[in-house]
Design an enzyme around this catalytic site. Structure first.
Site, PDB file in Angstrom:
ATOM      1  N   ASP A 206       0.830  -1.202   0.000  1.00 21.01           N
ATOM      2  CA  ASP A 206       0.000   0.000   0.000  1.00 21.01           C
ATOM      3  C   ASP A 206       0.872   1.264   0.000  1.00 21.01           C
ATOM      4  O   ASP A 206       1.873   1.331   0.720  1.00 21.01           O
ATOM      5  CB  ASP A 206      -0.866  -0.033   1.280  1.00 21.01           C
ATOM      6  CG  ASP A 206      -1.940   1.025   1.280  1.00 21.01           C
ATOM      7  OD1 ASP A 206      -2.793   0.982   0.395  1.00 21.01           O
ATOM      8  OD2 ASP A 206      -1.926   1.882   2.178  1.00 21.01           O
ATOM      9  N   GLU A 259       1.943  -0.460  -4.858  1.00 22.31           N
ATOM     10  CA  GLU A 259       0.964   0.530  -5.297  1.00 22.31           C
ATOM     11  C   GLU A 259       1.719   1.837  -5.471  1.00 22.31           C
ATOM     12  O   GLU A 259       2.051   2.517  -4.502  1.00 22.31           O
ATOM     13  CB  GLU A 259      -0.156   0.712  -4.257  1.00 22.31           C
ATOM     14  CG  GLU A 259      -1.250   1.632  -4.779  1.00 22.31           C
ATOM     15  CD  GLU A 259      -2.020   2.383  -3.709  1.00 22.31           C
ATOM     16  OE1 GLU A 259      -3.089   2.920  -4.012  1.00 22.31           O
ATOM     17  OE2 GLU A 259      -1.548   2.468  -2.551  1.00 22.31           O
TER      18      GLU A 259
HETATM   19  C1  GLC Z   1      -4.170   3.008  -0.752  1.00 27.05           C
HETATM   20  C2  GLC Z   1      -5.397   2.132  -0.656  1.00 27.05           C
HETATM   21  C3  GLC Z   1      -6.547   2.976  -0.234  1.00 27.05           C
HETATM   22  C4  GLC Z   1      -6.235   3.554   1.137  1.00 27.05           C
HETATM   23  C5  GLC Z   1      -4.914   4.313   1.120  1.00 27.05           C
HETATM   24  C6  GLC Z   1      -4.415   4.603   2.501  1.00 27.05           C
HETATM   25  O1  GLC Z   1      -4.276   3.970  -1.732  1.00 27.05           O
HETATM   26  O2  GLC Z   1      -5.614   1.485  -1.879  1.00 27.05           O
HETATM   27  O3  GLC Z   1      -7.749   2.266  -0.203  1.00 27.05           O
HETATM   28  O4  GLC Z   1      -7.248   4.424   1.524  1.00 27.05           O
HETATM   29  O5  GLC Z   1      -3.904   3.584   0.493  1.00 27.05           O
HETATM   30  O6  GLC Z   1      -3.976   3.432   3.113  1.00 27.05           O
END
Ligand code: GLC
Length: 516
Positions: A206, A259
């Site tokens: 994440d 991500e």
């Molecule tokens: C990422 C996740 C999202 C979350 C954010 C904070 O972007 O995909 O759903 O709110 O991180 O953890």
């Protein structure tokens, strides 16, 4: 012997755990619910599943606020349920990846609670990003240490009773860790080992580009740029080099996908250098409009910059692509037709693809959720001005003719639309023209072609607002224009995203053809 590592061309299915299937009957999806539906996933034909966070959490951000990185929230089950799920997934031929949330913890995490109870400058505070305020207050006039804003709206700083401020790039319930502190680094290496020891095949990381902030925390320009004091700092890569060593020390092939939101494919490529992450999400297609020109640019930029690309159309943070693609069209069916066509084009490309639960049912975004039902912190923090992400998180319709459509016996944590009867998995499984059947056929065909196609694609000339490329024997054509176009020369039509018009490919349609 495995010649291509599994992840390189895997189709991974994202399970937003709260909304997939509820075995306990409390209205929230859970691990046992996923386990019950493994046959569905195996039949769909995906290679792996990725579970969004199921860790103990106050759920201030749907579980992306983790209070304990080594356990399962009772809402979702137990560690024993997790172990059963891993074993069963593997027995169904599915790999299993879990979400790891290293940028921030929950404010309920014992470390943060200790930090709050400890004085400024203490070791406990050093695990997070505590700072004294500045007279300038980053321009806000409130005395924050700098001008950084939270991704969810409002300042990225919250003040504690002794006057110090702590950083949270997301909600105040999600304090950012201090990744320059070796204790934080060690802790996460240990967390990785904890889940690897339980048999997971990999991690989705994440906010992977956010862990390290620029020294001195200088003010930033408002808005998102991938090269800022906040995102994609060079030192973040050292963290993933450490992680890679841990992953490589385990038997089998354990992987990590980051991500990473960036402005450019070149920045993305930095994360997937040979000693770092295996993959990073490539959100360029997801951000592109319905346009052959835009898709071509995304494909070219990606293939030029990244050796092992990934492709994504939707996830739990964005408006579902059926709805995105439908916007601006007068044809009510255009969104779904385009979504199916885009899938075909995407899955013809080299690399791996990430599907989001429900896209195989052609689910649209739920745009009319009542305000009192909405739970995304973005909605509350913007005083209802930004609807937030609940519309793509509505629990899946499995069967029956009324909510909760077989999701569970106890309703659903977000209300489902009254007109989803025709979208249930049960209804679609009985209809060979359904989107579910289409997904199964595409994934099956992709499996049959696996290992027989080269990694390179060749563009062929095609009419305006269409794309035509060849990858070995496979030809893919997508028509983003307004009228039908002639199919290019071929030996066999393998699969189309919608009906052909005689020998022509209608608007909003794609086809896989075989040649040679
Ligand atoms: C990422 C996740 C999202 C979350 C954010 C904070 O972007 O995909 O759903 O709110 O991180 O953890």
């Amino acid at each position: 012997m495995e010649t291509t590592p599994w992840w390189r061309d895997a189709v991974v299915y994202e399970i937003y755990v709260r909304s997939f299937a509820d075995a306990s009957g409390d209205g929230t999806g859970d691990l046992a619910g996923i386990r019950d539906r493994l046959p569905y996933l195996a039949e769909l034909g995906v290679d792996a599943i990725w579970l969004t966070p199921f860790y103990p959490s106050p759920m201030a951000d749907g579980g992306y606020d983790v209070a304990d990185y080594r356990d399962v929230d009772p809402l979702f089950g137990s560690l024993a349920d997790f172990d059963d799920l891993v074993a069963d997934a593997h027995a169904h031929g599915l790999r299993l990846m879990v979400d790891i949330v290293p940028n921030h913890s929950s404010s309920a995490h014992p470390w943060f609670q200790k930090a709050l109870a400890s004085p400024r400058g203490s070791q406990e505070r050093e695990r997070y990003m505590f700072r004294d305020g500045g007279p300038e207050g980053g321009g806000s006039g409130h005395g924050e240490p700098n001008n950084w804003l939270s991704t969810f709206g409002g300042p990225a700083w919250t003040q504690v009773p002794d006057g110090q401020w702590y950083l949270h790039l997301f909600a105040p319930e999600q304090p950012d860790f201090n990744w320059r502190n070796p204790e934080v680094r060690e802790e996460f290496l240990d967390v990785l080992r904890f889940w690897l020891d339980r048999g997971v095949d990999g991690f989705r990381i994440d906010v992977a580009m956010g862990l390290i902030k620029a020294e001195g925390l200088p003010d930033t320009d408002p808005g998102f740029t991938s090269r800022s004091p906040i995102w994609s700092r060079p030192e973040v890569h050292d963290i993933y080099r450490d992680w890679r060593r841990v992953l490589d020390s385990y038997p089998g092939t354990r992987v990590a996908i980051g991500e990473v939101w960036t402005d450019s494919a070149e920045d993305l490529a930095l994360y997937v250098r040979p000693d770092e992450l295996h993959q990073s999400f490539n959100f360029a297609w997801l951000e592109a409009p319905w346009s052959a020109t835009a898709f071509r640019k995304v494909i070219d930029d990606t293939l030029k910059a990244v050796a092992s690309p990934t492709w994504v159309l939707s996830n739990h943070d964005v408006v579902r692509h059926v709805t995105r693609y439908g916007q601006g069209s007068l044809d009510p069916g255009a969104g779904l037709a385009r979504a199916r066509a885009a899938l075909l084009a995407m899955l013809a490309l080299p690399g791996s693809a990430y599907l989001y639960q429900g896209e195989e049912l052609g689910l649209p975004e739920v745009t009319d959720l009542p305000p009192e039902a909405r739970q995304d912190p973005i909605f509350a923090r913007s005083n209802g001005e930004v609807p937030g992400r609940d519309g793509c998180r509505v629990p899946l319709p499995w069967s029956g003719t009324e909510p909760p459509y077989g999701f569970g016996s106890g309703g659903s944590w977000l209300p489902q639309p009254a007109d989803w009867t025709d979208l249930t998995a049960e209804r679609q499984a009985a209809d060979p023209s359904s989107t579910l059947w289409f997904y199964r056929r595409v994934l099956q065909t992709r499996r049959e072609l696996r290992g027989t196609l080269p990694d390179a694609i060749t563009w062929l000339e095609s009419p305006e607002e269409t794309l035509l490329f060849q990858r070995g024997r496979l030809i893919c054509v997508i028509n983003c224009g307004e009228g039908a176009v002639a199919l290019p020369p071929h030996d066999q039509v393998l699969i189309t995203s919608g009906p052909l018009d005689g020998a022509a490919l209608p608007a909003d349609t794609a086809a896989w053809l075989l040649t040679g």
